[in-house]
Design a protein around this motif. Structure first.
Motif, mmCIF file in Angstrom:
data_model
loop_
_atom_site.group_PDB
_atom_site.id
_atom_site.type_symbol
_atom_site.label_atom_id
_atom_site.label_comp_id
_atom_site.label_asym_id
_atom_site.label_seq_id
_atom_site.Cartn_x
_atom_site.Cartn_y
_atom_site.Cartn_z
ATOM 1 N N ASP A 1 0.817 -1.208 0.000
ATOM 2 C CA ASP A 1 0.000 0.000 0.000
ATOM 3 C C ASP A 1 0.855 1.264 0.000
ATOM 4 O O ASP A 1 0.480 2.276 -0.585
ATOM 5 C CB ASP A 1 -0.922 0.015 1.227
ATOM 6 N N GLN A 2 2.002 1.177 0.713
ATOM 7 C CA GLN A 2 2.921 2.297 0.787
ATOM 8 C C GLN A 2 4.270 1.885 0.196
ATOM 9 O O GLN A 2 4.676 0.728 0.331
ATOM 10 C CB GLN A 2 3.110 2.748 2.245
ATOM 11 N N PRO A 3 4.962 2.795 -0.449
ATOM 12 C CA PRO A 3 6.266 2.460 -1.030
ATOM 13 C C PRO A 3 7.242 1.963 0.029
ATOM 14 O O PRO A 3 7.232 2.427 1.177
ATOM 15 C CB PRO A 3 6.740 3.787 -1.646
ATOM 16 N N LEU A 4 8.083 1.014 -0.350
ATOM 17 C CA LEU A 4 9.115 0.490 0.541
ATOM 18 C C LEU A 4 10.238 1.506 0.663
ATOM 19 O O LEU A 4 10.732 2.026 -0.334
ATOM 20 C CB LEU A 4 9.649 -0.832 -0.006
ATOM 21 N N THR A 5 10.633 1.775 1.889
ATOM 22 C CA THR A 5 11.655 2.801 2.118
ATOM 23 C C THR A 5 13.047 2.234 2.319
ATOM 24 O O THR A 5 14.012 2.992 2.392
ATOM 25 C CB THR A 5 11.279 3.630 3.356
ATOM 26 N N PHE A 6 13.174 0.904 2.425
ATOM 27 C CA PHE A 6 14.487 0.318 2.725
ATOM 28 C C PHE A 6 15.271 -0.040 1.462
ATOM 29 O O PHE A 6 16.336 -0.654 1.544
ATOM 30 C CB PHE A 6 14.325 -0.947 3.583
ATOM 31 N N LEU A 7 14.759 0.343 0.297
ATOM 32 C CA LEU A 7 15.425 -0.031 -0.946
ATOM 33 C C LEU A 7 16.500 0.967 -1.362
ATOM 34 O O LEU A 7 17.441 0.612 -2.080
ATOM 35 C CB LEU A 7 14.391 -0.151 -2.077
ATOM 36 N N LEU A 8 16.378 2.219 -0.937
ATOM 37 C CA LEU A 8 17.280 3.254 -1.417
ATOM 38 C C LEU A 8 17.883 4.014 -0.246
ATOM 39 O O LEU A 8 17.305 4.084 0.839
ATOM 40 C CB LEU A 8 16.535 4.218 -2.346
ATOM 41 N N TYR A 9 19.068 4.564 -0.492
ATOM 42 C CA TYR A 9 19.826 5.348 0.473
ATOM 43 C C TYR A 9 20.184 4.543 1.716
ATOM 44 O O TYR A 9 19.995 4.990 2.848
ATOM 45 C CB TYR A 9 19.058 6.621 0.849
ATOM 46 N N ASN A 10 20.686 3.348 1.487
ATOM 47 C CA ASN A 10 21.200 2.513 2.561
ATOM 48 C C ASN A 10 22.122 1.457 1.950
ATOM 49 O O ASN A 10 22.388 1.466 0.738
ATOM 50 C CB ASN A 10 20.063 1.861 3.362
ATOM 51 N N ALA A 11 22.582 0.537 2.796
ATOM 52 C CA ALA A 11 23.506 -0.493 2.311
ATOM 53 C C ALA A 11 22.843 -1.419 1.297
ATOM 54 O O ALA A 11 23.528 -1.961 0.409
ATOM 55 C CB ALA A 11 24.031 -1.298 3.500
ATOM 56 N N ASN A 12 21.534 -1.616 1.398
ATOM 57 C CA ASN A 12 20.840 -2.513 0.459
ATOM 58 C C ASN A 12 20.980 -2.026 -0.981
ATOM 59 O O ASN A 12 21.265 -2.809 -1.891
ATOM 60 C CB ASN A 12 19.358 -2.619 0.822
ATOM 61 N N SER A 13 20.764 -0.739 -1.197
ATOM 62 C CA SER A 13 20.859 -0.202 -2.548
ATOM 63 C C SER A 13 22.287 -0.276 -3.077
ATOM 64 O O SER A 13 22.507 -0.508 -4.277
ATOM 65 C CB SER A 13 20.374 1.251 -2.567
#
Length: 280
Positions: free
Chosen positions: A134-146
């Motif tokens: 429902d809401q965009p995932l925030t852990f995909l960008l601007y962190n170690a994951n990206s």
């Protein structure tokens, strides 16, 4: 006499700059372009004692290790398919397709991943359309994951090619012999194919790990605070904080750590080659 021009060229472009970095790491910067050339180990003491630098170094090792693991695990099936599943006359075409990402600028590929992984990017928009979120995932960008995702994609061709070369060198009659002796496909892969391909895997690990830990462009553009690596701090020391000796000390320490890890992998590779020779 024949090799001396090449040796001098390598000395001028590799050894002398590296020696300059090591020498500067023992100096003290007193102004914008002024140095106190009295030799001191204060920069190394600060680099090793400051928890910020230690945390950045450990984070860099962790991110580089994850990038290497993800890249090699993704590259091996592709290399295996091209080597064993593609007809000989079409392998050149597949290798050509694998190298297509090199045609685009590295920066463009990084920005494309920024678009894909962004808050309103392709990935989040696609999941919202499918009703998964429902809401965009925030852990995909601007962190170690990206950083891991982007670097794994950038260095994938570098991992595929050495693994493919190692798989191509495997004598297919050895695989047939293993099957004739009663081994199933899984055990043949684990006991014959994988050990024989180990030198290529080790080469892929080194080719990916070494440049990854020194990458500062990707963490700078899409890493955010949680994706900052030691190379970003080295860049900051040289270009922003006006402390080249400390930046040089951090660079030397990073090189030493990477060298130790690289030697460990080379030892593993030589043992794998030795075990391969013994089996033959």
């Amino acid at each position: 006499m024949l090799i001396s021009p090449t040796a001098l060229y390598a000395l001028a472009l590799l050894a002398i700059p590296l020696g300059a970095i090591v020498l500067i790491s023992f100096w003290t910067q007193t102004g914008v372009r002024d140095f106190d050339t009295t030799l001191t180990g204060a920069n190394y003491v600060e680099a090793l004692s400051d928890p910020i630098y230690r945390a950045l170094m450990f984070r860099s090792l962790r991110i580089a290790g994850l990038v290497t693991l993800v890249t090699v695990l993704a590259a091996f099936p592709i290399a295996y398919f091209v080597s064993f599943g593609v007809p000989a006359q079409k392998k050149s075409l597949w290798i050509f397709l694998i190298t297509i990402p090199f045609w685009t600028s590295y920066l463009i590929r990084v920005f494309l991943w920024k678009v894909i992984l962004g808050y309103n990017g392709v990935f989040n928009s696609g999941l919202k359309v499918l009703g998964v979120i429902d809401q965009p995932l925030t852990f995909l960008l601007y962190n170690a994951n990206s950083v891991v995702i982007t670097l794994a994609h950038a260095y994938a061709p570098f991992a595929i090619l050495p693994i493919f070369v190692a798989l191509e060198k495997i004598d297919r009659s050895l695989l047939e012999a293993a099957r004739d002796l009663g081994e199933n496909r899984v055990m043949t892969f684990l006991r014959v194919t994988l050990p024989l391909a180990a030198p290529g895997v080790i080469a892929a690990v080194l080719i990916v790990f070494i440049p990854t830990i020194g990458d500062y462009v990707t963490p700078e553009l899409i890493g955010g605070p949680g994706g900052t690596m030691i190379a970003n701090m080295i860049q900051a020391q040289f270009l922003r904080l006006n402390n080249a000796p400390l930046g040089a000390a951090l660079a030397v320490l990073a090189m030493l750590i990477v060298s130790v890890i690289a030697v460990a992998f080379l030892v593993l590779g030589s043992r794998a080659s030795g075990a391969k020779g013994t089996r033959k």
